[in-house]
Design an enzyme around this catalytic site. Structure first.
Site, short mmCIF file in Angstrom:
data_model
loop_
_atom_site.label_atom_id
_atom_site.label_comp_id
_atom_site.label_asym_id
_atom_site.label_seq_id
_atom_site.Cartn_x
_atom_site.Cartn_y
_atom_site.Cartn_z
N ASP A 110 59.30 46.70 31.19
CA ASP A 110 59.28 45.27 30.82
C ASP A 110 59.71 45.01 29.38
OD1 ASP A 110 58.15 44.94 33.24
OD2 ASP A 110 56.15 44.49 32.53
N LYS A 162 41.16 45.19 22.23
CA LYS A 162 40.88 43.78 21.87
C LYS A 162 39.83 43.66 20.76
CE LYS A 162 42.49 41.98 26.22
NZ LYS A 162 42.24 41.49 27.54
N ASP A 218 57.39 41.92 25.55
CA ASP A 218 57.16 42.29 26.95
C ASP A 218 57.59 41.08 27.78
OD1 ASP A 218 55.98 42.27 29.50
OD2 ASP A 218 54.27 43.45 28.87
#
EC number: 2.7.7.13
Length: 360
Positions: A110, A162, A218
């Site tokens: 991607d 994260k 991406d």
């Protein structure tokens, strides 16, 4: 040299386009996503590309036979019978990757950027350890898993998923280079390279990071596909401006296939890609869009932030915006408004779509 490209996914995020062709063959800026990667690998000296495939692999195989001839390289397909995650495919292709003892590249299908494969190989050879990850800087690290590494040496210490407090603003860019010895770490079962393999390598001091210069995206979903297109066109502006269309009616960075026809009094751009055989009739306004091959946009229509699928037809005085995506062979009738519509292939649209929704 060899490279493995992970192309096994179903491409669900890029529907409705991936209902017609596998994601690696969807044209990004008038060239299949996969070809951007393969051509960059060939430039860096790769002569054997292995594709880890599962979905719609017959189409991929046909197209890759053509590219094998054109590029003068070997392209092998490694077929997953079950999804093997991001590391399993390396174990499946172990015999192909391991036969010459040379480092090999691995990349997600991607990713679009100015691929730094030559620099990556050089950097990897210099530090002499088992693996190198390309990292890229992001504005909002809390949305990603970040890579924590020594700025001067590049040695990776750990990965934080994260993070809620700032530890790093560098993320994994989905491009790697490994020594074949790394393959012994992976068993032939569904395995995540990011969660199961990289932390162990980092703990042993065998994994290094190289920061990417320039843009990165991406492009696996429509809104990011369009953002990536804008970035790519700006890169073309810097490195090969002669590829862009200029003249009356063209604003900013616009890429037009030579076989496309553009009518009178159109305003096209900034950030537009128009594919092969596309017909744009008179008085059309297009900005921040990709129009795929064989489509027709009829007179006086207005398109912003859209992807028009192959062989689709947009009627007269139509307005489409807000990441509207038409699948293959969609007909939008005259004088309609489409706001964030996601239209599956072979549909005919007879009424406006004022709110974002999927049209089946």
């Amino acid at each position: 040299m060899k490279a493995l490209i992970l192309v096994g996914g179903y491409g669900t995020r890029l529907r409705p386009l991936t209902l017609s062709v596998p994601k690696p063959l969807v044209e990004f800026c008038n060239k299949p996503i996969l070809l951007h990667q393969v051509e960059a690998l060939v430039k860096a000296g790769v002569d054997h590309v292995v594709l880890a495939v599962s979905y719609m692999s017959e189409l991929l195989e046909r197209e890759m036979r053509v590219q094998e001839q054109r590029l003068g390289i070997r392209i092998s397909l490694s077929h997953e019978k079950e999804p093997l995650g991001t590391a399993g495919p390396l174990a499946l292709a172990r015999d192909l990757l391991n036969d010459d003892g040379e480092p090999f590249f691995v990349l997600n299908s991607d990713v679009i950027c100015d691929f730094p494969f030559k620099d990556l190989l050089q950097y990897h050879r210099n530090h002499g350890k088992e693996g190198t990850i390309v990292v890229t800087r992001v504005e909002e690290p809390s949305k990603y898993g970040v890579v924590v590494y020594e700025a001067d040496s590049g040695r990776i210490h750990r990965f934080v998923e994260k993070p809620q407090v700032f530890v790093s603003n560098k993320i994994n860019a989905g491009m790697y280079i490994f020594n074949p010895s790394m393959l012994s770490r992976i068993q032939l079962r569904p395995t995540s390279i990011e969660k199961e393999i990289f932390p162990v390598m980092a703990g042993e001091g065998q994994l290094y990071a190289m920061e990417l210069q320039g843009f990165w995206m991406d492009i696996g979903q429509p809104k990011d596909f369009l953002t990536g297109m804008c970035m790519y066109l700006q890169s073309v502006r810097q490195h090969a401006p002669e590829r862009l269309r200029t003249g009356p009616g063209f604003l900013g960075n616009v890429l037009v296939d030579p076989t496309a026809q553009i009518g009178e009094n159109c305003t096209i751009g900034p950030n537009v890609t128009i594919g092969a055989g596309v017909v744009v009739e008179d008085g059309v306004r297009i900005k921040r869009c990709t129009v795929l091959k064989g489509s027709r946009v009829r007179s006086h229509s207005w398109l912003e932030s859209c992807i028009v699928g192959w062989s689709s037809s947009v009627g007269q005085w139509v307005r489409m915006e807000n990441v509207t995506v038409l699948g293959e062979d969609v007909i939008v009738n005259d004088e309609l408004y489409l706001n964030g519509a996601n239209v599956l292939p072979h549909k005919s649209i007879n009424e406006s779509v004022p709110e974002p929704r999927i049209i089946m």
